[in-house]
Design an enzyme around this catalytic site. Structure first.
Site, short mmCIF file in Angstrom:
data_model
loop_
_atom_site.label_atom_id
_atom_site.label_comp_id
_atom_site.label_asym_id
_atom_site.label_seq_id
_atom_site.Cartn_x
_atom_site.Cartn_y
_atom_site.Cartn_z
N HIS A 158 -62.09 29.09 -51.76
CA HIS A 158 -61.23 28.21 -50.76
C HIS A 158 -60.06 28.55 -50.67
O HIS A 158 -59.19 28.33 -49.81
CB HIS A 158 -61.23 27.01 -51.22
N ASP A 356 -51.91 30.28 -47.04
CA ASP A 356 -53.08 29.07 -47.35
C ASP A 356 -54.26 29.69 -47.11
O ASP A 356 -54.44 30.31 -46.06
CB ASP A 356 -52.60 27.74 -46.61
O1 F6P Z 1 -57.06 24.45 -52.79
C1 F6P Z 1 -57.17 24.54 -53.99
C2 F6P Z 1 -57.34 23.35 -54.93
O2 F6P Z 1 -57.46 23.93 -56.14
C3 F6P Z 1 -58.53 22.56 -54.62
O3 F6P Z 1 -59.66 23.16 -55.39
C4 F6P Z 1 -57.82 21.39 -55.46
O4 F6P Z 1 -58.59 20.25 -54.82
C5 F6P Z 1 -56.50 21.30 -55.02
O5 F6P Z 1 -56.43 22.75 -54.98
C6 F6P Z 1 -55.62 20.34 -55.98
O6 F6P Z 1 -55.25 21.24 -56.96
P1 F6P Z 1 -55.80 20.76 -58.38
O7 F6P Z 1 -57.08 20.41 -58.53
O8 F6P Z 1 -55.05 21.75 -59.31
O9 F6P Z 1 -54.99 19.49 -58.66
#
Ligand code: F6P
Length: 457
Positions: A158, A356
């Site tokens: 992602h 991003d």
């Molecule tokens: O976009 C990357 C990401 O790690 C997603 O997988 C996740 O939902 C989001 O950022 C939020 O981050 P975290 O899971 O570390 O709170």
């Protein structure tokens, strides 16, 4: 139809579905429901110490099994806070000076991947297709193969994927590249990420044969669902209160996790420069920045938080009037429909990350707009979404003057231009929506697996 098994660090549990219907949840839930699938990942909890044998907690809802594991404090520190978020995350976002790596973190990352690899096979009954998501679980496909799993296994990143000369600074990079090569299919958000990965493979010895199939699958949104939710949020009490508070002023909005990759510091500084250079916007524009705290235990996240608090105080101290506050900076999250309602009520969307993977807020902003009188989007060239949303005012967030010009252009854009730009963007969103993202990936995964297994015969 094969049973879909998705693996991601965060799992949108049934109890959270209403509040967390964001990107992945919307995209995967219907496919999981149709196929009676499994969503496997971390339950979000941390225990000081885990005693006794560990088994996943399984909850069932609408035919989907949600299987989750809890992490110990040490696992969480080494895998999640450590290697995933202080090594891979900064490196994949080209922020090498933010990398803090040691062998304990590297090993902790692999240990947690092994933990998940040990617990997934007992949940499988045959005829599954396994789709692994994001930087937390790069080695998982290889580890599942080592445990005898024969199903198609695909991987989707992602985040961005960096160029070779950045990637090779990653402690443990060779093992991760080798692990990526064990997937049937590896998917990226944009052609830049895909090409960076392919270039890494060229430099990588020994070459792996056969290489995985590698493609781009830009993630999208469910346009109609977002538009409906936005309408609900627009008409909600919060939506109306926001409007009343603005009176006739224009609203610029940013919605981001409080993360250094999102470019919030540059955005605040550019807003200050806008107020300084274009005095006509003083008293006339409100900038609402919603930034819920994220990964707050990582030092760089704490620093950016302090820096933004300083900048917000500085901007408001310098420009606020007794009846106007230029910047409303909120360190908290809102229910999804409220956020979409706020986007719908905004004249300008500011999505200006330094880097991003995709940025779905940019897409949600577009889908939330009134087609008759849409707002304008200021979008960083370094967000994956910029590859599709040509109708946005594209900007280099490293250049404050360009950011100021883009904000000014968006605030003063005539209606017919806003409509034309919005038309291009909404068509792009419909063309490549979340359902297409999912079906394209799964179709390519089945093809890639068939091709690989027939080659191996
Ligand atoms: O976009 C990357 C990401 O790690 C997603 O997988 C996740 O939902 C989001 O950022 C939020 O981050 P975290 O899971 O570390 O709170």
């Amino acid at each position: 139809m094969s049973r879909l098994v998705t693996v991601s660090n965060r799992v949108a549990l049934p109890s959270q579905l209403q509040a967390a219907q964001g990107g992945l949840a919307v995209g995967l839930r219907s496919a999981l429901e149709e196929s009676g699938g499994i969503w496997f990942g971390w339950d979000g909890g941390v225990e000081q110490q885990i005693v006794g044998p560990r088994t996943p907690r399984v909850q069932e809802s609408n035919g989907v099994k949600y299987a989750t594991l809890r992490l110990s404090r040490e696992e969480y520190d080494r895998y999640y806070l450590g290697y995933a978020n202080q090594v891979l995350w900064p490196l994949f976002h080209y922020r090498m000076s933010f990398i803090h790596c040691d062998n304990r973190r590297l090993e902790g990352y692999w240990d947690v991947n092994r933990l998940f690899a040990d617990h997934l096979p007992p949940l499988l009954v045959g005829d599954e297709v396994i789709w692994i998501h994001d930087y937390h679980f790069i080695p998982l496909g290889q580890l599942l193969r080592e445990r005898g799993v024969q199903a198609p296994i695909g991987y989707f990143l992602h985040t961005p994927f960096p160029p070779w000369d950045v990637f090779r600074a990653l402690p443990g990079h060779a093992d991760l590249l080798a692990a990526l090569c064990r997937y049937d299919l590896v998917g990226f958000q944009t052609a830049i990420d895909r090409d960076n990965f392919l270039d890494c493979l060229k430099h990588f010895e020994p070459r792996l044969d056969p290489p995985p199939r590698v493609e781009t699958f830009p993630i999208g949104i469910d346009v109609d669902q977002v538009a409906r939710e936005a309408q609900r949020g627009y008409n909600s009490q919060q939506g109306r209160r926001l409007q009343q508070s603005l009176r006739d002023r224009r609203l610029m909005i940013g919605v981001d996790r409080l993360d250094y990759s999102k470019g919030l510091g540059n955005r605040f500084e550019s807003y200050e420069a806008l107020l300084e250079g274009h005095s006509e916007h003083r008293g006339d524009v409100v900038f609402l920045q919603i930034a819920p705290v994220s990964r707050g235990d990582v030092p760089e996240y704490e620093e950016i938080r302090h820096h933004l608090e300083y900048l917000a105080g500085h901007i408001n101290g310098r420009y606020a009037e007794y009846d106007w506050i230029p910047l409303r900076y909120l360190n908290r999250g809102f229910h999804r429909s409220n956020i979409l309602g706020f986007l719908a009520r905004s004249d300008v969307g500011l999505v200006t990350p330094m880097r991003d993977g995709m940025n779905l807020v940019a897409k949600e902003f577009v889908a939330a707009q009134d087609p008759g009188n849409p707002g304008a989007l200021v979008l960083s060239r370094f967000a994956g979404a910029a590859h599709e949303l040509e109708g946005a005012v594209l900007v280099n967030p490293y250049n404050v003057d360009e950011m100021v010009a883009a904000m000014h252009q968006a605030l003063t854009m005539p209606l017919n231009e806003r409509r034309e730009r919005w038309q291009q963007m909404i068509e792009a969103l419909r063309q490549q929506d979340i359902h297409r993202w999912r079906s394209d990936f799964l179709e390519a995964l089945h093809d890639a697996h068939r091709a690989r297994t027939s080659e191996a015969l």
